[in-house]
Design an enzyme around this catalytic site. Structure first.
Site, PDB file in Angstrom:
ATOM      1  N   CYS A   1       1.404   2.712   3.865  1.00 29.53           N
ATOM      2  CA  CYS A   1       2.088   2.630   5.170  1.00 29.53           C
ATOM      3  C   CYS A   1       1.535   3.640   6.171  1.00 29.53           C
ATOM      4  O   CYS A   1       1.935   3.640   7.340  1.00 29.53           O
ATOM      5  CB  CYS A   1       3.574   2.834   4.984  1.00 29.53           C
ATOM      6  SG  CYS A   1       4.195   2.178   3.436  1.00 29.53           S
TER       7      CYS A   1
ATOM      8  N   CYS B   1      17.566   0.017   4.861  1.00 32.69           N
ATOM      9  CA  CYS B   1      16.155  -0.280   4.574  1.00 32.69           C
ATOM     10  C   CYS B   1      15.506  -1.005   5.746  1.00 32.69           C
ATOM     11  O   CYS B   1      16.131  -1.852   6.376  1.00 32.69           O
ATOM     12  CB  CYS B   1      16.047  -1.194   3.353  1.00 32.69           C
ATOM     13  SG  CYS B   1      16.907  -0.599   1.894  1.00 32.69           S
TER      14      CYS B   1
ATOM     15  N   HIS C   1       8.532  -3.385   9.573  1.00 33.28           N
ATOM     16  CA  HIS C   1       7.481  -2.498   9.060  1.00 33.28           C
ATOM     17  C   HIS C   1       6.293  -3.300   8.537  1.00 33.28           C
ATOM     18  O   HIS C   1       6.171  -3.536   7.338  1.00 33.28           O
ATOM     19  CB  HIS C   1       8.107  -1.625   7.967  1.00 33.28           C
ATOM     20  CG  HIS C   1       7.186  -0.624   7.348  1.00 33.28           C
ATOM     21  ND1 HIS C   1       6.046  -0.147   7.960  1.00 33.28           N
ATOM     22  CD2 HIS C   1       7.255   0.023   6.151  1.00 33.28           C
ATOM     23  CE1 HIS C   1       5.454   0.724   7.151  1.00 33.28           C
ATOM     24  NE2 HIS C   1       6.159   0.838   6.053  1.00 33.28           N
TER      25      HIS C   1
END
Lengths: 137, 381
Positions: free
Chosen positions: B82, B205, B330
């Site tokens: 990430c 999340c 994300h």
């Protein structure tokens, strides 16, 4: 060979540390210790990056551990769909050995606490596979 | 002395399903980054494509470089979980600093909608040690949940405090037209959401997403020529940490602290000098730890910062006022570039409704894995 039997999902099948699985089948959880600098490795590894040697002895992870932290997984990834909920945790054992493993289903979720005492034992999985888990002492 | 500037920033819409190809996604970000720059594609000396390649395409660098008209210049791929696109920024900075190139494009990309959530969770889980960690069913949420549990045990942090991070970020998400989730959430909705990996629940999340980002960097004199307001790279910090199985501390991310120290030292500033920050809030606990690891709060006092609303726009250090990963979504390789874009827009004074008044110095905290990789970048107007 050896590691194809290890873990719920076994992606890694070949390793110089395959004796770990043989010991596990004999009921022992083993770490390695570099014969030159005495550094202890768990997860075990045959190569010592400090000494650049591959001369280790196997030593047993003994005694009780203290649970450092844990989490109960409610949503398992592929390969673990039917296992959830399961609890994974890290525990600190004597000689500074940290062990990451799943917690036995025999421990009730309400009894799981950071700081609790656990021991680590080999556990047989379906389809002839093997792993280790934390159990109450 | 800052001598390398960010001249262009762009991102695609982040969404759960983009319904276009990764090349087309990359183009959306690239087009926005090039907008208003007085350069042509051929002036870009190299391109760095940042991705974990959840799409079928392997070696995505050339298909993307070709689609963006960046051949025959060199192009290569950076995979750093990430943290990929802030690592891309770091490498681009070095390429320019060394004199090899004068202008470099960093393109972050991820298309995750081709996989089911369980498939993506499994693939993400293989970012850990496949022998000793993935084999026990370690997932990304579980790794952060272990940090949350340790933080709760040591500092009496509560699930309600964690949820307040999502309340804040969702409050700002409605002002970000590129966020996947643009909806203000109540504390109760978050606390009542489905358990994922306790103590983290679904709304603690972030979600997998499709998206692309693009950052264009240039050598100082060129930066001043080709854009109206270059944003200078003032501090760079980067570090790594062991896997979860060998980790000693679960109440902070050691690599984030180290990267922050390096970046503050290089920029010659301290946490009180930061006017606005983007932190890697892949999970609510991650934003709390970031407050502490970056020195915005003392160790263990991160929860107080959110309780006292100090990270809201009117607080002492506004954090993730673009909605954060929690609301934007994300898309792994694109996230760092999106965070950098937000701070660049803040420092240019182009952040619209969420503009931090007179923002001069901004910080980007981008983490890979469960605190395996950290980049902290300090930017200055």
């Amino acid at each position: 060979m050896g590691f194809e039997k290890f873990g719920v999902v076994s992606h890694m099948k070949e390793s110089k540390a395959e004796d770990f699985v043989t010991y596990l089948e004999q009921g022992k959880i083993m770490a390695t210790k570099c014969k030159s600098c005495s550094h202890i490795y768990f997860p075990p590894q045959i190569d010592c990056p400090s000494c650049l040697t591959a001369d280790v002895e196997w030593i047993e992870v003994e005694g009780n551990g203290e649970l450092m932290t844990y989490s109960t997984v409610n949503y398992g990834p592929q390969g673990f769909e039917d296992k959830a909920p399961y609890t994974i945790a890290l525990a600190k054992f004597p000689k500074g050995i940290n062990v990451f493993a799943a917690l036995s289903r025999d421990i009730k979720e309400s009894d799981i606490k950071v700081g609790m005492t656990v021991r680590v034992v080999p556990v047989k999985l379906p389809q002839g596979k093997i792993s280790f888990e934390f159990q109450a002492p | 002395m800052e001598d390398i500037g960010i001249v262009g920033v762009g991102q695609s819409n982040f969404s759960r399903r983009c319904s276009i190809s990764i090349k087309e996604l990359a183009f959306e970000a690239f087009k926005e980054a090039m907008d208003g720059l007085e350069i042509a594609n051929k002036d870009i000396g190299a391109s760095i494509i940042c991705s974990s390649l959840y799409d079928k395409q392997r070696s995505a660098e050339n298909p993307i470089a070709e689609y963006l008209g960046l051949n025959p210049r060199p192009t290569f791929l950076i995979e750093n979980a990430c943290a990929a696109s802030s690592t891309g920024l770091r490498v681009a900075w070095s390429l320019i600093k060394s004199g090899l190139h004068k202008i470099v494009a960093v393109v972050g990309i991820e298309k995750m909608s081709g996989q089911t959530s369980r498939e993506a969770a499994e693939m993400m889980g293989r970012a850990y040690d496949i022998t000793w960690e993935s084999s026990f069913g370690l997932t990304m949420p579980a790794g952060y949940a272990m940090h949350a549990r340790a933080h709760m045990a040591k500092y009496a942090t509560t699930e309600e405090q964690l949820a307040k991070v999502r309340v804040k970020n969702s409050y700002y998400s409605v002002k970000n037209p590129k966020a996947a989730y643009q909806k203000a959430l109540s504390l109760e909705e978050i606390l009542d959401s489905m358990p994922v990996s306790l103590p983290l629940k679904m709304l603690d999340c972030c979600a997998n997403a499709d998206g692309a980002s693009c950052i264009i960097l240039a050598e100082g004199d060129i930066a001043k020529e080709i854009t109206r307001i270059p944003i200078w790279i003032s501090g760079l910090g980067a570090a790594s940490n062991t896997g979860v199985a060998r980790r000693e501390s679960f109440t902070s991310l050691v690599c984030a602290k180290e990267a922050a120290n390096q970046a503050y030292s290089m920029a010659g500033v301290d946490p009180r000098d930061i006017d606005v920050a983007e932190v890697h809030d892949c999970f609510t606990i991650a934003e709390i730890m970031a407050y502490e690891d970056l020195g915005f709060a003392k160790q263990g006092e991160g929860p107080r910062l959110i309780e006292e609303r100090e990270t809201y726009l009117e607080g002492k250090i506004p954090v993730n006022v673009d909605g954060g990963l929690l609301c934007k979504g994300h898309p792994i390789g694109a996230t760092g570039g999106s965070q950098i874009r937000t701070i660049v827009m803040q420092l240019r004074g182009e952040a619209g409704e969420v503009q931090v008044k007179d923002a001069e110095i901004g910080l980007v905290h981008n983490i890979g894995g469960i605190g395996h990789y950290a980049n902290v970048t300090i930017l200055r107007r």
